[in-house]
Write an enzyme that holds these catalytic residues in place. Sequence first.
Site, short mmCIF file in Angstrom:
data_model
loop_
_atom_site.label_atom_id
_atom_site.label_comp_id
_atom_site.label_asym_id
_atom_site.label_seq_id
_atom_site.Cartn_x
_atom_site.Cartn_y
_atom_site.Cartn_z
N ASP A 186 0.83 -1.41 0.06
CA ASP A 186 0.07 0.03 -0.06
C ASP A 186 0.87 1.43 -0.12
O ASP A 186 2.12 1.14 0.33
CB ASP A 186 -0.92 -0.18 1.30
CG ASP A 186 -1.99 0.74 0.95
OD1 ASP A 186 -2.31 1.64 0.47
OD2 ASP A 186 -3.10 0.65 1.96
N ASP A 201 -10.88 2.39 -3.08
CA ASP A 201 -11.26 2.13 -1.74
C ASP A 201 -12.75 2.24 -1.98
O ASP A 201 -13.27 1.96 -0.84
CB ASP A 201 -10.68 3.20 -0.75
CG ASP A 201 -9.40 2.76 -0.41
OD1 ASP A 201 -8.81 1.66 -0.50
OD2 ASP A 201 -8.41 3.60 0.44
C1 DGJ Z 1 -5.75 1.90 1.86
C2 DGJ Z 1 -6.30 0.70 1.23
O1 DGJ Z 1 -6.74 1.15 -0.05
C3 DGJ Z 1 -7.17 -0.06 2.18
O2 DGJ Z 1 -7.77 -1.14 1.39
C4 DGJ Z 1 -6.53 -0.65 3.53
O3 DGJ Z 1 -5.57 -1.46 3.16
C5 DGJ Z 1 -5.87 0.87 4.17
N1 DGJ Z 1 -5.21 1.45 3.37
C6 DGJ Z 1 -5.15 0.30 5.31
O4 DGJ Z 1 -4.72 1.28 5.98
#
Ligand code: DGJ
Length: 697
Positions: A452, A521
Amino acid sequence: MPIHTTSDGWVLETQATGYALGLNQAGLLVHRYWGPRLLDPDDYPRAPDSAGWASFNNPAQLTPEEYPGYEDMKFVEPCLKVTFGDGVRDVVLRFAGAEVHEADGPELRIQLRDQAYPFRLTLHYRVHAAYDLIERWVTATNDGDTPLQIERIWSAQWHLPPGDAYRLSHLTGRHMNEFSLRREPLTHGVKVLESRRITTSHHHSPWFAVDRGHADEDAGEVWFGALAWSGNWKLAAEVTDFGSTRVNLGLNDWDFAWRLAPGESFVAPSSYSGYSYEGFGGASRRLHDFVRDTLLPHGKTLHKVLYNSWEATEFDVDEPSQIHLAELAAALGVELFVMDDGWFHGRNHDRAGLGDWWPDARKFPNGLQPLIDRVNALGMEFGIWIEPEMVNPDSDLYRAHPDWVIHFPTRARTEGRNQLILNVARADVQEYLIEKLDRLLSDHNIAFIKWDMNRNVSEPGWPDAPSDPRELWVRYVQGLYHIWGTLRERHPQVIWQSCSGGGGRADLAILRLADQIWVSDNTEPATRLGIQEGFSQLFPANTMEAWVTDMGASYLSPAFRFHVSMCGVLGIGGHLARWSAAQRTEAARWIALYKEIRPIVQLGDCYRLRSPQMHPYSALQYVSKDRAEGVLFVFRTHLQGPAVLPPIYLRGLDPDARYEVEGIPGARSGRAWMHAGLSIPLNDFASSARRIRRAAG
Ligand code: DGJ
């Protein structure tokens, strides 16, 4: 043979296309042709001669050069801008030789040399014949004994056939709303799309499609391309006043500089472009095949149905709660259990922990092994989340190395989500991350990693930079590739997912390291349909991770939510402990069905039949490569009633074979399904998934 050397230049041929370049009478390397493949190498137009226009425009302004440098009276966007050691700020490149390397691609290499300085540029053209794609990139070399400074170095200038009435399709968006498709006329001047964020960015994608204004999904000429780069990039589409349209793609020159020391070379990233006469759908399918066959580390491996803990537990993870979720997930038929954020030292919220990549002793008193053992015993693989480039000021790492972050010493360090960015251009930072993550992977049976990256850059300083600190933009990305590449080499079985708060790092270069992308997200299914459609312009379905979560659960049926995610790599992200027994039974049914159709979805040809970004009644179809099977997804969101639903015309079938479509009695020819269409009645917020099978005999 894909590369022909002719009397006036070179012709690069793919399965269906031709691209010609050559030297004109003035000795300039010019563009000649890009379009459908012609019968004979001599059919391609001759190299256009240079002409001027009054005293205001020298030939330099009017010549369609393959790779113009800034020189002469040239006011078009140049691909290259250099300052030599003595302060001279233009570059006069002329042809110095060409070689064809059959074994390497095949690849045409053209050497250009500056007329006064020991500076050399190699233009690389690699032909990917089966995909109708040409890959272009450049290498700049300083053969002299004084350093010089590169101020812009793009990968390619792609010339459209002469004309100034084109339309540009591109993708734009923001966090939670990535990949919106825009189509707009290209008018005189320069249209710029870019990232200045140190990542590819949620806001624009380094991708384009250009047509003459009337191509559609099925038909019409489309010139398209993408840049393989995961940092600052720029697309500059220019229409000149002399009827010329070109698309430049490359590293962003904004705040960029690169000191090229004596004897050194700089290699710019690859830009891939192609031509399709089968509309936007044909362009996408070429890219999809190319990505699956040549870029992805695990190629056409079918991806597992995963469970991800994030939307269920956020930071509140520990051994018992994760084991409970894993047991529930396994009972549904989930094959891979991924523990997201919250598992490492001090990570109880988003204000601490990033940088300290070892299990939190309070949450996992016996380390990760008991959880992993349990997950494996349940018949699932185990995966985990990391965010290596980041550090919270509240972490052991930052307390030990506050100088490791990107910063200007005299400025406050702007935080995003309470975090700062580690300068992964630095060798010591690279070593630290490789060591910590290598240990995590070596000590545990980890099959999957979600990588991430949750903020963009600020104060882009590098106080101890060995060279010009503005090299950060490129060296950061090179450092990222180095860390990730080293870990991949040491642990080749691991499947990686690229995530940057959703789709903030989605590009062709990251797909050499990661097999999948976390698209957004935003997991609200009705919105997600459009996001997924935009993503599919360039990426195949086996790279598109798509979870069913609890978003939309109060007003959308499980069928709708599953169907949306089944259009990619199905995952589950809801809070399973809160799902009723009946909901879990239904989920297990959808997962079982997905496993049956997944080879068609993940590895088949994708046809966007009706756009969810344009219509509340949309449809998407996948067809297996042998055209024996398919699957049709149809969605209706809100359509004001009384609504007349249009027929759905299937695509990609063998016209002369007979097919059955689930739920519709009788077999009909592929031609009939494609041209007479079929009707799928749906109420608001309903969906349908129908299997398509070639009939026996
Ligand atoms: C952003 C990601 O897109 C989410 O799916 C998740 O992993 C969060 N970060 C965790 O902090």
